[in-house]
Design a protein around this motif. Structure first.
Motif, PDB file in Angstrom:
ATOM      1  N   PRO A   1       0.739  -1.338   0.081  1.00  0.00           N
ATOM      2  CA  PRO A   1       0.048   0.030   0.084  1.00  0.00           C
ATOM      3  C   PRO A   1       0.832   1.220  -0.017  1.00  0.00           C
ATOM      4  N   THR A   2       0.238   2.153  -0.607  1.00  0.00           N
ATOM      5  CA  THR A   2       1.188   3.540  -0.587  1.00  0.00           C
ATOM      6  C   THR A   2       0.340   4.509   0.182  1.00  0.00           C
ATOM      7  N   ASN A   3      -0.769   4.268   0.911  1.00  0.00           N
ATOM      8  CA  ASN A   3      -1.361   5.214   1.801  1.00  0.00           C
ATOM      9  C   ASN A   3      -1.437   4.661   3.222  1.00  0.00           C
ATOM     10  N   LEU A   4      -0.710   3.780   3.618  1.00  0.00           N
ATOM     11  CA  LEU A   4      -0.503   3.349   4.865  1.00  0.00           C
ATOM     12  C   LEU A   4      -0.089   4.778   6.041  1.00  0.00           C
ATOM     13  N   ARG A   5      -0.531   4.725   7.119  1.00  0.00           N
ATOM     14  CA  ARG A   5      -0.298   5.671   8.114  1.00  0.00           C
ATOM     15  C   ARG A   5       0.103   5.153   9.250  1.00  0.00           C
TER      16      ARG A   5
ATOM     17  N   ARG B   1       7.730  -5.591  -6.344  1.00  0.00           N
ATOM     18  CA  ARG B   1       6.621  -4.797  -5.597  1.00  0.00           C
ATOM     19  C   ARG B   1       5.557  -4.282  -6.472  1.00  0.00           C
ATOM     20  N   VAL B   2       4.572  -4.159  -6.136  1.00  0.00           N
ATOM     21  CA  VAL B   2       3.117  -3.524  -6.801  1.00  0.00           C
ATOM     22  C   VAL B   2       2.575  -2.398  -5.884  1.00  0.00           C
ATOM     23  N   ASP B   3       2.467  -1.199  -6.394  1.00  0.00           N
ATOM     24  CA  ASP B   3       1.737  -0.199  -5.464  1.00  0.00           C
ATOM     25  C   ASP B   3       0.380  -0.334  -5.456  1.00  0.00           C
ATOM     26  N   VAL B   4      -0.287  -0.236  -4.472  1.00  0.00           N
ATOM     27  CA  VAL B   4      -1.777  -0.663  -4.212  1.00  0.00           C
ATOM     28  C   VAL B   4      -2.310   0.381  -3.281  1.00  0.00           C
ATOM     29  N   THR B   5      -3.555   0.808  -3.450  1.00  0.00           N
ATOM     30  CA  THR B   5      -4.152   1.411  -2.374  1.00  0.00           C
ATOM     31  C   THR B   5      -5.175   1.038  -1.843  1.00  0.00           C
TER      32      THR B   5
ATOM     33  N   GLN C   1      -7.803  -4.363  -6.021  1.00  0.00           N
ATOM     34  CA  GLN C   1      -6.412  -4.394  -5.820  1.00  0.00           C
ATOM     35  C   GLN C   1      -5.721  -5.694  -5.927  1.00  0.00           C
ATOM     36  N   LEU C   2      -6.338  -6.749  -5.357  1.00  0.00           N
ATOM     37  CA  LEU C   2      -5.656  -7.922  -5.467  1.00  0.00           C
ATOM     38  C   LEU C   2      -5.752  -8.612  -6.956  1.00  0.00           C
ATOM     39  N   GLY C   3      -6.374  -7.809  -7.681  1.00  0.00           N
ATOM     40  CA  GLY C   3      -6.415  -8.349  -9.298  1.00  0.00           C
ATOM     41  C   GLY C   3      -4.791  -7.824  -9.742  1.00  0.00           C
ATOM     42  N   THR C   4      -4.195  -6.937  -8.979  1.00  0.00           N
ATOM     43  CA  THR C   4      -2.917  -6.669  -9.714  1.00  0.00           C
ATOM     44  C   THR C   4      -1.736  -7.418  -9.116  1.00  0.00           C
ATOM     45  N   CYS C   5      -1.885  -8.217  -8.159  1.00  0.00           N
ATOM     46  CA  CYS C   5      -0.709  -8.887  -7.357  1.00  0.00           C
ATOM     47  C   CYS C   5      -1.214 -10.435  -6.868  1.00  0.00           C
ATOM     48  N   ALA C   6      -0.322 -11.006  -6.618  1.00  0.00           N
ATOM     49  CA  ALA C   6      -0.535 -12.225  -5.950  1.00  0.00           C
ATOM     50  C   ALA C   6      -1.188 -12.421  -4.565  1.00  0.00           C
TER      51      ALA C   6
END
Length: 457
Positions: A261-265, A289-293, A363-368
């Motif tokens: 994730p790119t939006n973790l706080r 690594r694949v960026d997801v939101t 989002q899971l459609g873009t990565c394992a």
């Protein structure tokens, strides 16, 4: 007590050391006749007794366990073993029914209650030959994550919750596995805090028959073990009585994409450092690594509170009434001390929940798998009930479930995997999330990562 230090072992070390081995290894010793289920069960029961101060068990079934172990030993002697769980010691969270044993859910409201029948999953474990050693302690009705037991990894930190006794039992070798529940993170959070493996399968994959509800539309049955391999053994036994997941189903590392994730706080510097160290460890294996939101976690928190409070109030009002003098103050305040959620608000929360599920699946459609932290905060101190989130005092449970609760709402399978079980950096772990009913792949992936990183060290 230092990170990875375990309590003294006054029993026969030739048997006791097996309590920290994999189920597969111990079963091979059963099959060869080198070790007996009765000897291993006695060692586990002795370990429970000698570590009573940790508070992991609400009830120990010594007689029942030894009887089951003797029956298992006889089956091995006659070469009619029932499968990978035969003779393996397993504990059960005291919100799940086990015939003849207490079923109190950590609450005075149910003091003295015993289960007349096994929960469906417990009955399956018994049919597979598992040895049930007792019922593990939990927060009252599985509500919070602060835990009433001591953390054997570091006693100044919480053991997590609500399956705190479950994680402590597994961590210390009191049982090889624990059958537990996860409604907002109650398997994965204590697994992270005690540095063991915590699996929340796809919602509805495991039956909830015989499990007292926390929130009926969010509850999941889960599994806590030391390693992912052992989780695969238990899940296989619960589903089919078959073999554990085969790690050979995993492609080469360079063919695997992990969603980060790119939006973790984060709200803790240690938690943030542990997470990125774990991501880097996976990348060192060649994974891409694949960026997801991820969905907005403030929205998730609002939805979680609305559904949890509504379903808890409905269940407790219908079964117990208010029971002011028997509920603990924390549970009583959560159920009865806050404004009622309206029917419209509850229905809207369920609609938003469906949207959250769609967003995660996209989002899971873009990565394992999604590769996430379990906690966005540092592990709280033992007895700590508030956490500072950017200057705002927040109930520790709300802060700890901030990320894990998302997948109880969406129903995706998720597993917390410790990545450095032989290191003094005791809390490096990763939470992996996969698509619906991809539980076998999720476990194979987690086992693959865990094994390769340990081999590299």
């Amino acid at each position: 007590m230092s990170a990875n230090e375990l309590p003294d072992e006054p029993w026969d070390s030739d048997v006791a050391h097996l309590l920290q081995q994999s189920m597969t290894h111990v079963r091979q010793l059963f099959l060869s006749g080198d070790v007996s289920p009765v000897a291993v069960t006695r060692a586990a029961l002795d370990r429970i007794e000698s570590n009573e101060r940790l508070g992991a068990f609400a009830q120990v079934d010594r007689d029942g366990a030894l009887k089951a172990a003797a029956a298992s030993e006889d089956r091995y002697r006659r070469s009619v073993s029932r499968g990978p769980l035969d003779g393996i010691t397993i504990s059960v969270k005291d919100i799940i029914a086990a015939e003849g044993l207490q079923w109190e859910a950590g609450s005075a409201v149910l003091s003295g209650q015993r289960a007349a029948h096994d929960a469906a999953a417990v009955a399956t474990l018994r049919r597979e030959g598992a040895v049930i050693v007792g019922k593990t302690a939990l927060d009252e009705f599985a509500l919070t994550t602060t835990g009433p037991v001591l953390n054997p990894v570091s006693e100044d930190l919480t053991a997590g919750g609500s399956s705190c006794g479950s994680a402590v039992a597994v961590r210390t070798g009191m049982s090889f596995a624990d059958l537990a529940t996860d409604t907002g993170g109650s398997v994965r959070i204590p697994a992270h805090c005690c540095h063991v493996t915590g699996l929340k399968p796809t919602r509805s994959l495991l039956p909830l028959d015989g499990v007292l509800p926390l929130a009926h539309s969010l509850d999941h049955l889960g599994i806590i073990t030391r390693t992912v391999e052992d989780s695969a053994v238990v899940l296989g036994g619960l589903l089919t009585g078959g073999s554990p997941v085969d790690v050979r189903s995993i492609p080469a590392p360079t063919d695997l994409r992990i969603g980060v994730p790119t939006n973790l706080r984060f709200h803790g510097t240690r938690a943030e450092g542990e997470y990125w160290r774990s991501v880097q460890a996976l990348e060192s294996l060649g994974m891409r690594r694949v960026d997801v939101t991820l969905p907005d976690l403030d929205v998730v928190a609002d939805v979680h509170q609305a559904i949890l409070r509504t379903e808890m109030r409905g269940y407790h009002a219908g079964r117990f009434g208010r029971s002011e003098n028997r509920y603990g103050p924390g549970l009583h305040e959560f159920i009865w001390g806050q404004p009622t959620v309206t029917a419209g608000q509850y229905l809207q929360a369920q609609r938003v929940r469906a949207e959250l599920a769609g967003a995660v699946s996209k989002q899971l459609g873009t990565c394992a798998v999604l590769a996430l932290p379990t906690l966005l905060v540092d592990i709280p101190s033992a007895g700590q009930y508030e956490i500072d989130l950017d200057g705002m005092p927040t109930f520790a449970t709300s802060a700890m479930v901030r990320l894990t609760a998302l997948f109880d709402h969406t129903g995706h399978p998720a597993v917390t995997v410790p990545l450095n079980t032989g290191s003094h950096n005791a809390f490096d772990s990763i939470q992996l999330v996969a698509g619906y009913f991809d539980d076998a792949f999720l476990l194979a992936f987690g086992q693959f990562c865990q094994q390769l990183l340990q081999d590299a060290r």
